[in-house]
Write an enzyme that holds these catalytic residues in place. Structure first.
Site, PDB file in Angstrom:
ATOM      1  N   THR A  24       0.849  -1.192   0.000  1.00 40.51           N
ATOM      2  CA  THR A  24       0.000   0.000   0.000  1.00 40.51           C
ATOM      3  C   THR A  24       0.889   1.247   0.000  1.00 40.51           C
ATOM      4  O   THR A  24       0.554   2.267   0.576  1.00 40.51           O
ATOM      5  CB  THR A  24      -0.997  -0.074   1.173  1.00 40.51           C
ATOM      6  OG1 THR A  24      -1.686  -1.332   1.083  1.00 40.51           O
ATOM      7  CG2 THR A  24      -2.051   1.012   1.130  1.00 40.51           C
ATOM      8  N   HIS A  25       2.068   1.118  -0.617  1.00 41.63           N
ATOM      9  CA  HIS A  25       2.975   2.254  -0.742  1.00 41.63           C
ATOM     10  C   HIS A  25       2.767   2.908  -2.105  1.00 41.63           C
ATOM     11  O   HIS A  25       3.649   2.890  -2.948  1.00 41.63           O
ATOM     12  CB  HIS A  25       4.419   1.805  -0.556  1.00 41.63           C
ATOM     13  CG  HIS A  25       4.642   1.046   0.719  1.00 41.63           C
ATOM     14  ND1 HIS A  25       5.754   0.276   0.960  1.00 41.63           N
ATOM     15  CD2 HIS A  25       3.883   0.937   1.835  1.00 41.63           C
ATOM     16  CE1 HIS A  25       5.662  -0.278   2.161  1.00 41.63           C
ATOM     17  NE2 HIS A  25       4.529   0.103   2.709  1.00 41.63           N
ATOM     18  N   ASN A  26       1.585   3.459  -2.308  1.00 42.88           N
ATOM     19  CA  ASN A  26       1.322   4.260  -3.501  1.00 42.88           C
ATOM     20  C   ASN A  26       1.983   5.614  -3.263  1.00 42.88           C
ATOM     21  O   ASN A  26       1.917   6.163  -2.165  1.00 42.88           O
ATOM     22  CB  ASN A  26      -0.177   4.433  -3.708  1.00 42.88           C
ATOM     23  CG  ASN A  26      -0.914   3.109  -3.686  1.00 42.88           C
ATOM     24  OD1 ASN A  26      -1.226   2.590  -2.626  1.00 42.88           O
ATOM     25  ND2 ASN A  26      -1.174   2.547  -4.834  1.00 42.88           N
TER      26      ASN A  26
END
Lengths: 250, 588
Positions: B514-516
């Site tokens: 979830t490292h956008n």
């Protein structure tokens, strides 16, 4: 920018004695609310899960239930490692899931237009899990009756059942009215969920899968054992509902 | 028709990590602050309850605490030739929702970026020459240096109670820490977590292979801790229900466990939940925000006027908010002009699975950020001369859980059901290990965010559209580092090693990270960035856009420490510069 004045602060502090105000009246459960002045708190405000209770099927028909029980009992067969998927409650688990928010993809984005897309774009079908089970189980039994002289899936010999499931998995059977591969993947996923989820949801009876692999379940504190490297963990699993020998329903 | 509410000094969009930090800092300044949060109120005792938080099905599989796509999602395609389709079910990444945001469900892996990461293009040009940087990459400098970031990193780490071992204090090497890290002013507030067996074996193997293992910095408290705001945290109990879960034990740093108990008591702060900001309103000039319009759960529209608007949502929705509000010029990949949506990046993962005989790792004894790591192949910590890529990846043995619906490894070729599957699952559950290679993600001209022409959200706004595939540079990078991880795995002598290389195309289905990152990036030039070094919009100076949306590209680390540091940096600039002289803090 104007900074708020001292008198304004004390007025607000006074107002804060009613810390939680419902901004806008409604009977909805997810009210828009305003919080100020203290941490909102009310006793017993939690949202615990509702245990699945034994009883009649909520989603499956009698015939569908026979078929799905036979399927989960081949996906997880009874052997010297554990009881089978049927006795573990996997069909009951799936039934209750389909009767809940999962069955209708309530939480997903289901607006059209629907297009096929590429596999890397993920789920794009408008078909809901309830519809997929209804069509898939019927088509599977139709296929079996046609292929095995009138016998439904649950009436096949176990090696025949295994062969049909393998063919569903590898795509060599194409069921009418059902996306065969997607149907199989859904059943496999839900069966595994039922077998390994907390027993509170109707499967994993007596924490059978957790005992099988050595997962201690809903325990919450391993501080005493972190440093005991390469040693088996000595305590039995526990569920959210506790454990049978506590006198509860685990 | 929107009903108009009384003016506030500051309106914050979203009450996660950055919203909580900014709200707490600006209420200390005496400002009247309101945060508008689209999700529900959440607190530990009620919503992350110790009696039922250990529920894999509910929280990890059915994703109870996450943003539900029915409320909002985005569309996705790999490139402009494809038609983007909605992400109907989140998979590859899982945006948070509600008070605490993604700070509720993160793992707590709390990394500083390398000094060279902040000067990405300049550093690589100086070391290898400008021509060494592959043409496809649009990487750039941040407009801020590591040295400027250091005090803010320190502030966030002492807020969050990070457990770790420094490798470099004021330029002096520290045994047992990361020898590659930038200089820090002091050690972590807490010592490292107690190590489990798998990471210990990895550290031994890595050391034998000539590398420099150290414990992963963790916002999982290794001891009880009273933070800089006076909020108390409990010692982590290694329960193994960290990522995708709220912490029932007050051990994982989150807004709930570090800030909200102080913030919520302040009379000049108000939080409105289940209220979704529709747009930021601008005056006629388009150069000044007048506040926001939001919709509550009953569908009533409200106008909230404010002097300062802070966009503190998850990165994808920060970019969406700018686009639907008409702030800044949308990026166009054809002409490579415009800035909003430019330089969207991600994280490049690969890994190596190992199956052992006669080992018991008790993998369920875990925390979100426990583990041992090496940084020898991260960023530019190794000489890239003669290699065909830039960037790098950390290698770590960080088993975060063994929750059995999702985590039950079997060797390749094992059937997925039946008695053979059951035996293989039972044989390998306690005795397998995974090494992660967590790589950076470098920006290209063709990876970007804009508005979708077809699909709408429940409020009738166009969905955000993501166009992304892994750059070839990043695939070469992660393949190289994965081979290094395989070499370490061999030293550890498992029965079987199974490498999992990363390949194109990028898919939104399997969970990756979830490292956008990016889309509203910071920089020193308004032609190639959306916000200045203080995260202030170049176009509308009373709007600040806070979060990982500001990273010009991603490094080989988890983003939250840098997000927290940037939030403190922006707060400092607002308190000490902006309030004295409202207007652009950097001349355009």
């Amino acid at each position: 920018m104007k900074k708020i004045s001292g008198s304004s602060l004390s007025r607000r502090q006074f107002l804060a004695s009613t810390a939680v105000s419902i901004l806008f009246t409604s009977t909805s459960g997810s009210l828009a609310r305003s919080f100020s002045g203290q941490l909102p708190w009310s006793p017993f405000a939690g949202d615990p899960p509702t245990p699945v209770r034994p009883g009649p099927w909520l989603f499956f028909t009698h015939d569908e239930a026979q078929t799905i029980e036979a399927i989960v009992d081949r996906i997880i067969p009874a052997d010297d490692l554990s009881i089978g998927g049927k006795d573990a409650g996997c069909a009951v688990f799936i039934d209750r899931q389909l009767a809940g928010f999962f069955g209708n993809f309530e939480r997903l984005y289901m607006k059209g237009p629907f297009a096929k897309g590429f596999p890397q774009q993920g789920l794009q079908s408008p078909i809901l899990p309830t519809q997929r089970y209804r069509a898939g189980l019927a088509a599977l039994d139709d296929y079996c009756r046609t292929t095995f002289s009138g016998r439904a899936f649950s009436a096949l010999a176990l090696p025949e059942q295994d062969k049909v499931l393998q063919e569903l998995e590898n795509g060599s059977i194409d069921l009418d009215d059902a996306d065969t591969k997607t149907f199989f993947e859904l059943v496999l996923q839900n069966t595994m969920e039922g077998f390994f989820a907390d027993p509170i949801y109707g499967g994993n009876k007596d924490m059978v899968s957790w005992k099988m692999i050595g997962f201690p379940g809903a325990r919450y504190d391993y501080r005493d054992f972190v440093g005991n490297h390469n040693q088996p963990y000595p305590l039995p699993p526990v569920s959210i509902m506790g454990r049978g020998d506590w006198g509860g329903k685990g | 028709m929107a009903r108009k509410l009384p003016r506030k000094d500051v309106v914050i969009v979203g009450l996660g990590w950055t919203g909580s930090i900014l709200a707490n800092e600006l209420t200390d300044e005496g400002l009247d602050v309101v945060a508008i949060e689209r999700g529900p109120w959440r607190n530990t005792a009620t919503d992350f309850n110790v009696g039922y938080m250990q529920d894999e099905l509910r929280y990890a599989i059915r994703k109870d605490l996450f943003l539900r796509p029915a409320q909002s999602t985005l569309t996705f395609r790999n490139n402009v030739e494809q038609e983007a389709l909605p992400i109907r079910e989140f998979g590859s990444f899982l945006p948070g929702n509600g008070v605490g945001g993604a700070g509720v469900h993160w793992n707590g892996q709390t990394w500083r970026f390398l000094p060279s990461d902040f000067r990405c293009r300049s550093h690589l040009s100086e070391r290898y020459g400008e021509k060494f940087i592959p043409d496809e990459l649009t990487i750039q400098d941040w407009g801020v240096t590591y040295e400027e970031m250091e005090p803010y990193y320190d502030k966030f780490e002492y807020l969050a109670g990070v457990s770790g071992k420094a490798g470099n204090i004021n330029g002096k090497r520290q045994d047992g820490g990361n020898p590659f890290e930038g200089a820090r002013a002091r050690d972590y507030p807490l010592p490292p977590l107690d190590m489990t067996y798998g990471p210990k074996l990895f550290a031994e193997g890595a050391r034998e292979a000539g590398y420099h293992p150290f414990p992963q910095p963790a916002a999982n408290a290794s001891r009880s801790y009273t933070n800089t705001l006076g909020v108390e945290m409990g010692a982590c109990s290694y329960c193994g229900f960290c990522e995708r879960f709220g912490c029932a034990n007050y051990s994982k740093a989150s807004p709930q466990t570090t800030i909200l108990p102080v913030l919520m008591r302040k009379p000049n702060f108000e939080c409105r939940t289940n209220s979704e900001v529709v747009r930021i309103n601008l005056d006629r000039s388009g150069k000044r925000a007048t506040g926001v319009t939001y919709v509550d759960a009953q569908g009533q529209e409200w106008e909230q006027p404010g002097d300062l608007v802070l966009v503190c949502a998850f990165i994808l929705f920060n970019v969406h908010m700018l686009l639907v509000s008409g702030i800044g010029k949308p990026y166009d990949p054809k002409t490579a002009t415009g800035t909003v949506g430019r330089n969207y990046t991600y994280q490049t993962y690969a890994g190596v699975e190992m199956f052992f005989d006669n080992k018991n790792f008790n993998p369920f004894i875990a925390t979100g950020a426990i583990g041992q790591c090496i940084d020898d192949f991260n960023g530019d910590n190794f000489d890239h001369s003669g290699l065909d890529f830039v960037g790098g990846a950390g290698i770590m043995c960080a088993s975060t859980n063994a929750r059995p619906i999702a985590t039950r490894p079997t060797p390749p070729g094992t059937p997925r059901w039946g008695s053979t599957w059951k035996k293989a699952t039972t044989d390998n559950y306690l005795s397998s290990l995974y090494l992660n290679a967590q790589g950076g993600s470098y920006a290209t001209r063709g990876n970007y965010l804009d508005l979708d022409p077809t699909y709408k959200d429940r409020l009738g706004r166009p969905l955000l559209r993501m166009t992304f595939d892994f750059p070839d540079n990043d695939i070469r990078m992660i393949s190289y580092v994965t081979r290094k991880a395989e070499e370490i795995a061999k030293v550890m002598t498992p029965r079987q090693i199974v490498p999992h290389y990363r390949t194109k195309p990028y898919s939104v289905v399997p969970y990756q990270s979830t490292h956008n990152i990016g889309g509203a990036i910071m920089g020193s030039d308004p032609k190639t960035s959306v916000v200045n070094k203080y995260l202030q919009s170049w176009d509308v100076p009373n709007v600040f856009v806070i979060g990982a949306s500001a990273f010009p590209q991603n490094a080989g680390y988890n983003p939250t420490d840098t997000v927290g540091a940037l939030a403190y940096k922006a707060a400092d600039a607002i308190r000490n510069l902006y309030l004295k002289n409202e207007g652009p803090l950097v001349p355009a």
